[in-house]
Design a protein around this motif. Structure first.
Motif, PDB file in Angstrom:
ATOM      1  N   ASN A  13       0.071  -5.925  -0.598  1.00 43.53           N
ATOM      2  CA  ASN A  13      -0.058  -5.053   0.574  1.00 43.53           C
ATOM      3  C   ASN A  13       0.630  -3.716   0.347  1.00 43.53           C
ATOM      4  O   ASN A  13       1.817  -3.653   0.028  1.00 43.53           O
ATOM      5  CB  ASN A  13       0.528  -5.740   1.807  1.00 43.53           C
ATOM      6  CG  ASN A  13       0.063  -5.087   3.097  1.00 43.53           C
ATOM      7  OD1 ASN A  13      -0.057  -3.874   3.196  1.00 43.53           O
ATOM      8  ND2 ASN A  13      -0.201  -5.907   4.099  1.00 43.53           N
ATOM      9  N   SER A  14      -0.115  -2.618   0.559  1.00 46.72           N
ATOM     10  CA  SER A  14       0.438  -1.287   0.322  1.00 46.72           C
ATOM     11  C   SER A  14       1.528  -0.913   1.322  1.00 46.72           C
ATOM     12  O   SER A  14       2.258   0.053   1.100  1.00 46.72           O
ATOM     13  CB  SER A  14      -0.684  -0.239   0.369  1.00 46.72           C
ATOM     14  OG  SER A  14      -1.258  -0.172   1.659  1.00 46.72           O
TER      15      SER A  14
ATOM     16  N   ASN B 206      -0.158 -11.250   0.416  1.00 47.46           N
ATOM     17  CA  ASN B 206       0.293 -10.104   1.201  1.00 47.46           C
ATOM     18  C   ASN B 206       1.534  -9.466   0.588  1.00 47.46           C
ATOM     19  O   ASN B 206       1.619  -8.242   0.452  1.00 47.46           O
ATOM     20  CB  ASN B 206       0.578 -10.545   2.637  1.00 47.46           C
ATOM     21  CG  ASN B 206       0.805  -9.375   3.579  1.00 47.46           C
ATOM     22  OD1 ASN B 206      -0.069  -8.514   3.728  1.00 47.46           O
ATOM     23  ND2 ASN B 206       1.956  -9.338   4.209  1.00 47.46           N
TER      24      ASN B 206
ATOM     25  N   ASP C 116      -6.119  -3.875   1.125  1.00 53.16           N
ATOM     26  CA  ASP C 116      -5.471  -3.920   2.440  1.00 53.16           C
ATOM     27  C   ASP C 116      -6.441  -4.435   3.502  1.00 53.16           C
ATOM     28  O   ASP C 116      -6.057  -5.203   4.392  1.00 53.16           O
ATOM     29  CB  ASP C 116      -4.959  -2.534   2.831  1.00 53.16           C
ATOM     30  CG  ASP C 116      -3.768  -2.089   2.015  1.00 53.16           C
ATOM     31  OD1 ASP C 116      -3.094  -2.961   1.425  1.00 53.16           O
ATOM     32  OD2 ASP C 116      -3.488  -0.875   1.977  1.00 53.16           O
TER      33      ASP C 116
ATOM     34  N   THR D 113      -1.425  -0.260  -4.718  1.00 51.80           N
ATOM     35  CA  THR D 113      -2.090   0.228  -3.513  1.00 51.80           C
ATOM     36  C   THR D 113      -3.597   0.250  -3.724  1.00 51.80           C
ATOM     37  O   THR D 113      -4.080   0.684  -4.766  1.00 51.80           O
ATOM     38  CB  THR D 113      -1.625   1.649  -3.131  1.00 51.80           C
ATOM     39  OG1 THR D 113      -1.927   2.550  -4.203  1.00 51.80           O
ATOM     40  CG2 THR D 113      -0.124   1.695  -2.854  1.00 51.80           C
TER      41      THR D 113
END
Length: 553
Positions: free
Chosen positions: A449-450, A445, A473, A468
């Motif tokens: 994670n973006s 994460n 996600d 991203t």
């Protein structure tokens, strides 16, 4: 997992929050064998190189303070202590927890526990602590209330209702240090309170304090006092490597270039060390910039590296080359995807590197790698000044890339400026560490994670490379809600494929945890064969060690 790119690889398996704690300053120490050193025989005390004055100590035992004394976490306990090597939790102020569903966590609070002033500990203290950090968000250093919707006390249980299906929230709630309501309810400003007379529940209480040294003494009323063999902890303010080697320390966290010739040679009969991997040291390409946002370019960088040599040059052979799975191995080996070639390890392949660079628009001209205009490829890699092991590794990277014709510059700002640049995305490529939290979800994460991919120029706390991908996600959201281990491992395997195929970071070697210990006075230290805790001297994992040691016979 599908469409894994074919690569010539070799196996290199060995094994964080990781960053600064995995960076070290190496130096040489000349010592003589001190097996018959002048250190006094054990009086039940343990000499620990855990805290450092600047140059002297300030008396601050506020468990919420970022500038608290290190041994604060030897006095205050969380609900459960997580072994960051394997992610397993050991019950402390809670006897365990259950998840009726992925949005509810129920903790059974331990009964029969007393605070060090004799007041009974109850579930109300747990609820008070969490409500305190909610009321003053700056105290919520774990970010617990990013996950919690509300909580309620039911007899000897505390029920946490989460904002969403969020199984990994358990690991965050576990780690919160609990304080006594009857003391802290009257604290006017918990942010600035220095808590000079700490009332705690743990195995030790404050004994004596001076600017140059402080001691903790055993809490005789501790709920598991029978497991605590050390009567006193001694923590000096000055802990140079020379002090550690020559002054009869029992426990220290320190990197030494020649640990056998220094620490071990000081007392060959008793001194040992254990350097388990605590995180992955990697190159972070800034994915908001060209050419670093080009996968072909990143593949060229990856194939150009001889990770085995980088690991040896950086960490003196104490750690091994890292694979490209995103996992910390062998800690998380049970999570390793079978679909990854050679367990995710990637070997140096100059031909493949040049082919990948050519796809990215760079070709070999004489002894230089040039773009279409004939201009030599130049890159800058940023590290922190003083992190000599990282620098040594990067000098090897510089040499290896230089042989392909790339002009590599190493930028070494002071640590504060380095971390600011990292947080703000103000770099081309940077070296840093990731993983090591003990949670596969949390490691991925924070890497992918973006939500962390803030615009360049604004600070973030993770995913510094600004990766991203909506599909990733979604995978992270699925992993967050998954309650079954088989499902969790399937999702984790897909995330490993992302790290392997898309190269959001280029892993190089595993960063060690530099644990030194002596069994002259106490035995039962964690080792590779008995990895019940990491060997570090900070945070809550020392509670696992301090309740496991035995007096030497």
């Amino acid at each position: 997992m599908k469409h894994l790119r074919g690569r010539i690889t070799h196996t290199a398996l060995a094994v964080i929050g990781v960053t600064a704690v995995l960076a070290t300053s190496a130096c040489s120490i000349d010592v003589k064998n001190k097996a018959n050193n002048d250190a006094p025989a054990s009086d039940g005390s343990l000499l620990v190189a855990a805290d450092n004055g600047s140059p002297t100590f300030e008396k601050n035992f506020n468990p919420f303070s970022p500038s608290k004394r290190v041994a604060t976490t030897y006095m205050y306990e969380p609900l459960q202590v997580i072994n960051t090597l394997d992610g397993k939790a050991t019950p402390f102020l809670a006897t365990g927890n259950t998840l009726p569903d992925a949005q509810t966590v129920v903790y059974d609070i331990r009964t029969g526990v007393k605070w060090s002033d004799g007041t009974a500990f109850t579930a109300a203290d747990v609820a008070f602590t969490f409500n305190l950090i909610k009321a003053t968000p700056a105290l919520d250093v774990q970010g617990a209330w990013q996950h919690i919707k509300n909580l309620e006390v039911k007899d000897d249980t505390v029920v946490f209702h989460l904002k969403a299906e969020d199984v990994p929230a358990v690991a965050i709630i576990n780690q919160q240090l609990i304080v006594p309501e009857h003391i802290w309810k009257d604290v006017k400003d918990p942010l600035t309170f220095t808590n000079e007379e700490p009332v705690a529940s743990g195995p030790y209480v404050l004994d004596k304090f001076s600017p140059n040294e402080y001691t903790l003494k055993k809490n005789k009323d501790y709920w598991q006092a029978d497991k605590v063999a050390v009567d006193k902890l001694v923590l000096p303010a000055a802990n140079s490597q020379l002090d550690v080697v020559n002054n009869g320390y029992d426990w220290a966290y320190a990197f030494m270039t020649d640990v056998e010739g220094t620490w071990v040679n000081a007392d060959k009969q008793h001194n040992s060390y254990w350097f388990p991997p605590g995180g992955t040291i990697a190159l972070l390409p800034n994915l908001t910039k060209a050419p670093y946002n080009d996968l072909d370019f990143r593949e060229g960088l990856s194939f150009a590296l001889d990770r085995d040599k980088i690991a040896v040059d950086a960490e003196q052979g104490y750690v091994e080359a890292a694979g490209q799975s995103g996992l910390l191995l062998p800690n998380q080996e049970e999570w390793l995807s079978e679909d990854l070639p050679n367990s995710g390890a990637i070997g140096q392949d100059t031909e493949k590197a040049l082919a990948a660079f050519e796809k990215a628009g760079y070709t070999k001209k004489g002894d230089k790698l040039v773009d279409k205009a004939g201009k030599q490829l130049k890159i800058t890699i940023t590290t922190a000044n003083g992190y000599t092991d990282w620098l040594q590794g990067l000098q090897t990277v510089q040499s290896q890339l230089g042989k392909l014709g790339i002009d590599v510059k190493l930028s070494q700002p002071q640590p504060a400026a380095y971390y600011k640049a990292l947080n703000n995305g103000d770099f081309d490529i940077a070296i840093t560490g990731f993983g090591g939290t003990g949670s596969v979800f949390e490691d991925f994460n924070r890497l992918l994670n973006s939500e962390f991919a803030t615009p360049v120029g604004t600070s973030t706390t993770a995913n510094f490379q600004r990766f991203t991908d909506p599909k990733v996600d979604a995978l992270l959201a699925d992993l967050k809600a998954a309650t079954g281990e088989e499902e969790q491992k399937q999702i984790a395997a897909e995330l490993q494929g992302v790290v392997y195929e898309q190269l959001p970071v280029i892993s190089m070697f595993y960063g060690g945890l530099w644990g030194l210990y002596s069994d002259k006075n106490f035995t039962g230290w964690p080792t590779e064969d008995n990895a019940y805790a990491p060997p570090n001297t900070w945070n809550s994992t020392p509670l696992l060690i301090l309740t496991n040691l035995k007096k030497a016979s």
